[in-house]
Motif scaffolding. Structure first.
Motif, PDB file in Angstrom:
ATOM      1  N   PRO A  53       0.820  -1.217   0.000  1.00 24.52           N
ATOM      2  CA  PRO A  53       0.000   0.000   0.000  1.00 24.52           C
ATOM      3  C   PRO A  53       0.850   1.262   0.000  1.00 24.52           C
ATOM      4  O   PRO A  53       1.874   1.338   0.691  1.00 24.52           O
ATOM      5  N   ASP A  54       0.416   2.261  -0.774  1.00 24.45           N
ATOM      6  CA  ASP A  54       1.129   3.529  -0.869  1.00 24.45           C
ATOM      7  C   ASP A  54       0.098   4.652  -0.999  1.00 24.45           C
ATOM      8  O   ASP A  54      -0.664   4.645  -1.974  1.00 24.45           O
ATOM      9  N   PRO A  55       0.060   5.612  -0.046  1.00 25.31           N
ATOM     10  CA  PRO A  55       0.891   5.723   1.147  1.00 25.31           C
ATOM     11  C   PRO A  55       0.650   4.554   2.104  1.00 25.31           C
ATOM     12  O   PRO A  55      -0.480   4.106   2.264  1.00 25.31           O
ATOM     13  N   GLY A  56       1.741   4.130   2.728  1.00 19.33           N
ATOM     14  CA  GLY A  56       1.662   2.995   3.632  1.00 19.33           C
ATOM     15  C   GLY A  56       2.825   2.991   4.600  1.00 19.33           C
ATOM     16  O   GLY A  56       3.719   3.853   4.530  1.00 19.33           O
ATOM     17  N   PHE A  57       2.837   2.034   5.477  1.00 24.25           N
ATOM     18  CA  PHE A  57       3.922   1.918   6.460  1.00 24.25           C
ATOM     19  C   PHE A  57       5.244   1.777   5.727  1.00 24.25           C
ATOM     20  O   PHE A  57       5.403   0.897   4.878  1.00 24.25           O
ATOM     21  N   PRO A  58       6.235   2.638   6.018  1.00 19.03           N
ATOM     22  CA  PRO A  58       7.448   2.694   5.182  1.00 19.03           C
ATOM     23  C   PRO A  58       8.301   1.435   5.184  1.00 19.03           C
ATOM     24  O   PRO A  58       9.062   1.209   4.237  1.00 19.03           O
ATOM     25  N   ILE A  59       8.174   0.607   6.207  1.00 15.94           N
ATOM     26  CA  ILE A  59       9.019  -0.580   6.282  1.00 15.94           C
ATOM     27  C   ILE A  59       8.636  -1.601   5.212  1.00 15.94           C
ATOM     28  O   ILE A  59       9.461  -2.422   4.807  1.00 15.94           O
ATOM     29  N   TYR A  60       7.381  -1.565   4.725  1.00 18.73           N
ATOM     30  CA  TYR A  60       7.021  -2.483   3.640  1.00 18.73           C
ATOM     31  C   TYR A  60       7.994  -2.311   2.466  1.00 18.73           C
ATOM     32  O   TYR A  60       8.641  -3.264   2.023  1.00 18.73           O
ATOM     33  N   ARG A  61       8.061  -1.095   1.931  1.00 21.06           N
ATOM     34  CA  ARG A  61       8.905  -0.853   0.762  1.00 21.06           C
ATOM     35  C   ARG A  61      10.383  -1.065   1.085  1.00 21.06           C
ATOM     36  O   ARG A  61      11.130  -1.626   0.276  1.00 21.06           O
ATOM     37  N   SER A  62      10.798  -0.631   2.270  1.00 25.92           N
ATOM     38  CA  SER A  62      12.193  -0.797   2.663  1.00 25.92           C
ATOM     39  C   SER A  62      12.621  -2.259   2.614  1.00 25.92           C
ATOM     40  O   SER A  62      13.666  -2.605   2.049  1.00 25.92           O
ATOM     41  N   MET A  63      11.804  -3.137   3.190  1.00 21.33           N
ATOM     42  CA  MET A  63      12.160  -4.557   3.212  1.00 21.33           C
ATOM     43  C   MET A  63      12.075  -5.186   1.824  1.00 21.33           C
ATOM     44  O   MET A  63      12.875  -6.060   1.476  1.00 21.33           O
ATOM     45  N   ILE A  64      11.097  -4.761   1.030  1.00 17.29           N
ATOM     46  CA  ILE A  64      10.991  -5.287  -0.340  1.00 17.29           C
ATOM     47  C   ILE A  64      12.266  -4.962  -1.106  1.00 17.29           C
ATOM     48  O   ILE A  64      12.858  -5.833  -1.771  1.00 17.29           O
ATOM     49  N   GLU A  65      12.715  -3.721  -1.012  1.00 14.66           N
ATOM     50  CA  GLU A  65      13.926  -3.321  -1.727  1.00 14.66           C
ATOM     51  C   GLU A  65      15.151  -4.043  -1.191  1.00 14.66           C
ATOM     52  O   GLU A  65      16.073  -4.370  -1.944  1.00 14.66           O
ATOM     53  N   PHE A  66      15.179  -4.306   0.106  1.00 18.38           N
ATOM     54  CA  PHE A  66      16.290  -5.047   0.701  1.00 18.38           C
ATOM     55  C   PHE A  66      16.439  -6.420   0.055  1.00 18.38           C
ATOM     56  O   PHE A  66      17.560  -6.873  -0.227  1.00 18.38           O
ATOM     57  N   PRO A  74      -2.099   2.078  -4.986  1.00 19.97           N
ATOM     58  CA  PRO A  74      -2.510   3.418  -4.553  1.00 19.97           C
ATOM     59  C   PRO A  74      -3.625   3.387  -3.511  1.00 19.97           C
ATOM     60  O   PRO A  74      -4.614   2.679  -3.665  1.00 19.97           O
ATOM     61  N   MET A  75      -3.431   4.168  -2.457  1.00 19.72           N
ATOM     62  CA  MET A  75      -4.472   4.431  -1.461  1.00 19.72           C
ATOM     63  C   MET A  75      -4.924   5.865  -1.708  1.00 19.72           C
ATOM     64  O   MET A  75      -4.243   6.814  -1.328  1.00 19.72           O
ATOM     65  N   ARG A  76      -6.049   6.038  -2.352  1.00 21.96           N
ATOM     66  CA  ARG A  76      -6.460   7.349  -2.846  1.00 21.96           C
ATOM     67  C   ARG A  76      -7.440   8.037  -1.889  1.00 21.96           C
ATOM     68  O   ARG A  76      -8.351   7.415  -1.362  1.00 21.96           O
ATOM     69  N   GLU A  77      -7.228   9.341  -1.732  1.00 21.20           N
ATOM     70  CA  GLU A  77      -8.103  10.131  -0.861  1.00 21.20           C
ATOM     71  C   GLU A  77      -9.552  10.047  -1.302  1.00 21.20           C
ATOM     72  O   GLU A  77     -10.465   9.920  -0.472  1.00 21.20           O
ATOM     73  N   GLU A  78      -9.788  10.100  -2.621  1.00 19.32           N
ATOM     74  CA  GLU A  78     -11.164  10.073  -3.110  1.00 19.32           C
ATOM     75  C   GLU A  78     -11.850   8.734  -2.848  1.00 19.32           C
ATOM     76  O   GLU A  78     -13.073   8.610  -2.969  1.00 19.32           O
ATOM     77  N   ASN A  79     -11.058   7.739  -2.454  1.00 16.92           N
ATOM     78  CA  ASN A  79     -11.597   6.425  -2.130  1.00 16.92           C
ATOM     79  C   ASN A  79     -11.592   6.190  -0.623  1.00 16.92           C
ATOM     80  O   ASN A  79     -11.685   5.049  -0.159  1.00 16.92           O
ATOM     81  N   GLY A  80     -11.474   7.282   0.139  1.00 11.99           N
ATOM     82  CA  GLY A  80     -11.428   7.155   1.590  1.00 11.99           C
ATOM     83  C   GLY A  80     -10.160   6.494   2.085  1.00 11.99           C
ATOM     84  O   GLY A  80     -10.109   5.970   3.188  1.00 11.99           O
ATOM     85  N   PHE A  81      -9.113   6.513   1.256  1.00  9.77           N
ATOM     86  CA  PHE A  81      -7.835   5.847   1.550  1.00  9.77           C
ATOM     87  C   PHE A  81      -8.012   4.347   1.782  1.00  9.77           C
ATOM     88  O   PHE A  81      -7.235   3.708   2.486  1.00  9.77           O
TER      89      PHE A  81
END
Length: 394
Positions: free
Chosen positions: A121-134, A143-150
């Protein structure tokens, strides 16, 4: 010069801790800092939970525990899961870990490698992407979109799955947005996942009881058709104000198709953190089985603060904020202020004494937003809003 492997150069951080450190430093210099940045309840751990840990120490529970957790702790998680989801799981599928992050670490490490794709999820908890890249896998933002209530869109999520997709990470109620994905959307996603049996699912449900306005959390455990590839992340940190105790649990796939994942995470525990300390596990049992009055009191306070925050943010020049349905975060849109999000967050800390987190720290889609935690007193929240208003009105 010592040479480390390239994977460590790809590790990111959780910037909330960097903001906390800077806020602490400024406070030590005599500045009056209001911290709305850190994601932890401002309530103390309920006393009966503390007493359970003290009793465990006095009773001599000082040694190693099993790598997957004490049976009594896992059985407590089984009871709690049945209460909150209506689903009965086996204690042999429950893993007790030192916090929530080790479940992310284990799941992403199992499925991430060069050539693989992991959706998060993006925006999301930053460790998700960090660990994936690791791991060398390609991070694919959902995408977590504002118009969709996130909340996530099932259609948009499913469209991102390819033959290279190994793992899909979901989070509802969500950090940093407070979004709650409705059951109907989850049902659409689960139905669509039938066409992608090669994709495992990690559902981060750490904020499961933190919902408002009649919203209810829909656990992915309620869908037996994905149970053999579903990993549930949960824990004690948020619900019982136990962030510093480092107590988490996860529920792993069972049955012939998924049972081997549990043994893999058990072996990872043996190789990495060995086990979770005994006194904290006894405290965890007391948290689940004891009175929940303190949890109810905390949630009533969060609800009151949530309303104050949303009303106050929407009164600020250039700021708009939809009402969060879960967790204890607001994710206001600041794009009309003319500021970039991280620069505004930095300026508010340095010049106004208010600690927030810039949206880009939660993903590439976070620009134009900041995260505000209302895990602080109503008095401090009102003072912070006054300072932000004065700063934006300059």
């Amino acid at each position: 010069m010592l040479h480390t492997i390239a994977a460590f150069d790809r590790l990111g951080e959780e910037n909330a801790f960097a903001v906390l450190a800077r806020a602490t430093s400024l406070a030590q210099q005599g500045r009056d800092i209001i911290n709305l940045g850190i994601g932890q309840p401002d309530f103390k751990t309920p006393q009966h939970i503390v007493e359970a840990a003290i009793k465990a120490l006095r009773d001599g529970h000082h040694g190693y525990t099993p790598a997957n957790g004490l049976l009594a702790t896992r059985e407590a998680v089984v009871r709690r899961t049945l209460t909150t989801t209506g689903v009965e799981v086996s204690p042999e599928s429950v893993m007790i870990l030192p916090g929530g992050k080790p479940t992310m670490f284990a799941a992403i490490l199992m499925f991430g490698e060069a050539g693989a794709e992991i959706l998060y999820p993006d925006p999301g908890f930053p460790i998700y992407r960090s660990m994936i890249e690791f791991t060398g896998a390609a991070p694919v933002p959902v995408p977590m979109r504002e118009e969709n209530g996130f909340a996530f869109s099932a259609q948009e999520t499913l469209a991102l799955i390819t033959p290279k997709t190994r793992l899909l990470i979901l989070n509802s109620p969500a950090n940093p947005t407070g979004g709650v994905t409705p059951r109907a959307e989850i049902e659409k996603l689960v139905k669509g996942l039938e066409a992608h049996p090669h994709v495992a699912i990690l559902s981060d449900e750490i904020y499961d009881v933190m919902t408002y306005d009649g919203e209810t959390h829909c656990s992915l455990l309620n869908f037996p058709e994905i149970r053999d590839r579903l990993i549930i992340l949960n824990g004690w940190s948020k619900t019982w104000a136990m962030t510093g105790w480092r107590m988490g649990w996860s529920i792993w796939p069972n049955g012939d198709k998924g049972a081997h994942l549990y043994d893999k995470v058990r072996k990872l525990a043996v190789n990495c953190w060995s086990c979770v300390n005994a006194p904290s596990q006894y405290a965890g049992i007391a948290a689940i089985d004891g009175p929940q009055d303190d949890v109810d009191t905390m949630m009533l306070a969060f609800d009151r603060r949530r309303k104050v925050v949303v009303e106050g943010l929407n009164a600020l020049p250039g700021v708009s904020c939809i009402t969060p349905k879960g967790a204890f975060y607001a994710f206001p849109n600041i794009s009309r202020t003319g500021w970039k999000a991280k620069k505004l967050a930095s300026a508010l800390l340095e010049d106004a004494g208010v600690a927030l987190i810039g949206g880009p720290d939660f993903g590439i889609l976070g620009e134009g937003y900041v995260r505000l935690s209302y895990a602080n007193s109503e008095e401090n929240i009102l003072r912070a809003l006054e300072r932000i208003e004065a700063f934006l009105g300059k």
